[in-house]
Design a protein around this motif. Structure first.
Motif, PDB file in Angstrom:
ATOM      1  N   UNK A 206       0.879  -0.511   0.217  1.00 31.94           N
ATOM      2  CA  UNK A 206       0.127   0.315  -0.254  1.00 31.94           C
ATOM      3  C   UNK A 206       0.685   1.054  -0.057  1.00 31.94           C
ATOM      4  N   UNK A 207       2.035   1.367   0.571  1.00 30.41           N
ATOM      5  CA  UNK A 207       2.907   2.426   0.798  1.00 30.41           C
ATOM      6  C   UNK A 207       3.844   2.872  -0.760  1.00 30.41           C
ATOM      7  N   UNK A 208       4.127   1.367  -1.157  1.00 31.41           N
ATOM      8  CA  UNK A 208       4.435   1.749  -2.595  1.00 31.41           C
ATOM      9  C   UNK A 208       3.506   2.110  -3.519  1.00 31.41           C
ATOM     10  N   UNK A 209       2.207   1.643  -3.580  1.00 31.77           N
ATOM     11  CA  UNK A 209       1.503   2.529  -4.312  1.00 31.77           C
ATOM     12  C   UNK A 209       1.088   3.493  -4.018  1.00 31.77           C
ATOM     13  N   UNK A 210       0.246   3.726  -2.602  1.00 29.54           N
ATOM     14  CA  UNK A 210      -0.058   4.881  -2.503  1.00 29.54           C
ATOM     15  C   UNK A 210       0.607   5.849  -2.646  1.00 29.54           C
ATOM     16  N   UNK A 211       1.536   5.655  -1.919  1.00 28.27           N
ATOM     17  CA  UNK A 211       2.375   6.726  -1.578  1.00 28.27           C
ATOM     18  C   UNK A 211       3.510   7.156  -2.512  1.00 28.27           C
ATOM     19  N   UNK A 212       3.641   6.428  -3.581  1.00 23.29           N
ATOM     20  CA  UNK A 212       4.759   6.223  -3.988  1.00 23.29           C
ATOM     21  C   UNK A 212       4.232   5.832  -5.814  1.00 23.29           C
ATOM     22  N   UNK A 213       3.570   5.321  -6.064  1.00 22.99           N
ATOM     23  CA  UNK A 213       2.766   5.635  -7.388  1.00 22.99           C
ATOM     24  C   UNK A 213       3.365   4.287  -8.104  1.00 22.99           C
ATOM     25  N   UNK A 214       3.695   3.274  -7.724  1.00 26.42           N
ATOM     26  CA  UNK A 214       4.346   2.110  -8.323  1.00 26.42           C
ATOM     27  C   UNK A 214       3.542   1.098  -8.225  1.00 26.42           C
ATOM     28  N   UNK A 215       4.346   0.396  -9.453  1.00 22.59           N
ATOM     29  CA  UNK A 215       2.962  -1.054 -10.274  1.00 22.59           C
ATOM     30  C   UNK A 215       3.393  -2.015  -9.718  1.00 22.59           C
ATOM     31  N   UNK A 216       2.605  -2.589  -8.928  1.00 25.49           N
ATOM     32  CA  UNK A 216       2.378  -4.491  -8.988  1.00 25.49           C
ATOM     33  C   UNK A 216       2.459  -4.636 -10.397  1.00 25.49           C
ATOM     34  N   UNK A 217       3.229  -5.675 -10.208  1.00 28.72           N
ATOM     35  CA  UNK A 217       2.983  -6.575 -11.996  1.00 28.72           C
ATOM     36  C   UNK A 217       3.658  -8.020 -11.271  1.00 28.72           C
ATOM     37  N   UNK A 218       3.593  -8.789 -12.615  1.00 25.40           N
ATOM     38  CA  UNK A 218       3.678 -10.149 -12.400  1.00 25.40           C
ATOM     39  C   UNK A 218       4.760  -9.844 -13.087  1.00 25.40           C
TER      40      UNK A 218
END
Length: 244
Positions: A206-218
């Protein structure tokens, strides 16, 4: 057989002769057993190269004739891998393989689910092993730009790294988007987060995606160990950026 690479001080590269001594010289003379007439390359690990030939072998050193010197530009885009601390010696394995394929910066990450914890003297020793592994693997791979192994990072520090990246990615087994389908930047930093054995915790994701805009990837349909996920993902990205 490829020309062996050894590390030397950049200040030496302006000379017509270089005495390769110390640990590097001992290894070249006594372990590699290089002899007069054989080729050898020196680098400062930051892009400078001196192509040499062995003029004279000594007990613990080599006297080298310098053929030519030049600088190699750093590759781009830069690939930064944030590696969740693995257990045992799998950290060194991950560092070795990521160095071989071309990762530019490796950041040890104290993830919530990391079984291994780096604290006090143990942290300094573990970081030293990672850096020594990167140095030796870089020479073996004939890298003239050795990777940086950064200080251990907290989750908050990883968030800041991701914020500053041209592309921020977190490997996650429940992601909908495949790593191979992401649009990659032509320059800047690609920062990739690899979780520890237990994976990236929910609050970290959550911190990586919401705060930093990171993209989860498979990465793929199989589950890789943390020590191999980084090198596999780096291979995909390096091929798609044209660095491979």
């Amino acid at each position: 057989m490829s020309v062996p690479v050894f590390l030397a001080d950049r200040a030496e590269f302006g000379k017509s002769e270089i005495l390769l001594g110390g640990q590097e010289g001992r290894h070249a003379a006594t372990v590699r057993r290089l002899r007069a007439g054989e080729r050898i390359d020196l680098t400062d690990g930051a892009g400078a190269v001196a192509e040499c030939v062995v003029a004279e072998e000594r007990k613990d050193s080599l006297l080298l004739d310098v053929l030519k010197t030049y600088d190699t530009p750093p590759p781009g885009p830069r690939l930064v891998v944030v590696q969740g601390l693995p257990k045992g010696d799998r950290g060194e394995l991950a560092v070795e393989m990521m160095t071989e394929v071309g990762v530019d910066v490796i950041v040890p990450w104290a993830a919530a689910r990391s079984i291994t914890q780096w604290k006090g003297d143990r942290a300094a020793k573990a970081l030293g092993r990672w850096r020594a592994t990167a140095r030796e693997a870089g020479k073996q791979a004939r890298r003239f730009h050795l990777p940086e192994v950064a200080e251990q990072a907290s989750t908050a520090q990883v968030v800041q790294l991701l914020r500053e990246a041209a592309l921020a990615v977190v490997l996650h087994e429940e992601a909908d988007m495949r790593l191979a389908s992401l649009e990659l930047p032509p320059e800047g930093d690609i920062v990739l987060v690899v979780g520890p054995e237990g994976g990236v915790a929910g609050q970290e994701l959550a911190a990586f995606t919401d705060q930093a805009g990171a993209i989860p990837a498979l990465l793929g349909t199989t589950v890789l160990r943390t020590s191999t996920a980084g090198v596999a993902a780096a291979s995909v990205l390096l091929a798609r950026t044209g660095r491979w």
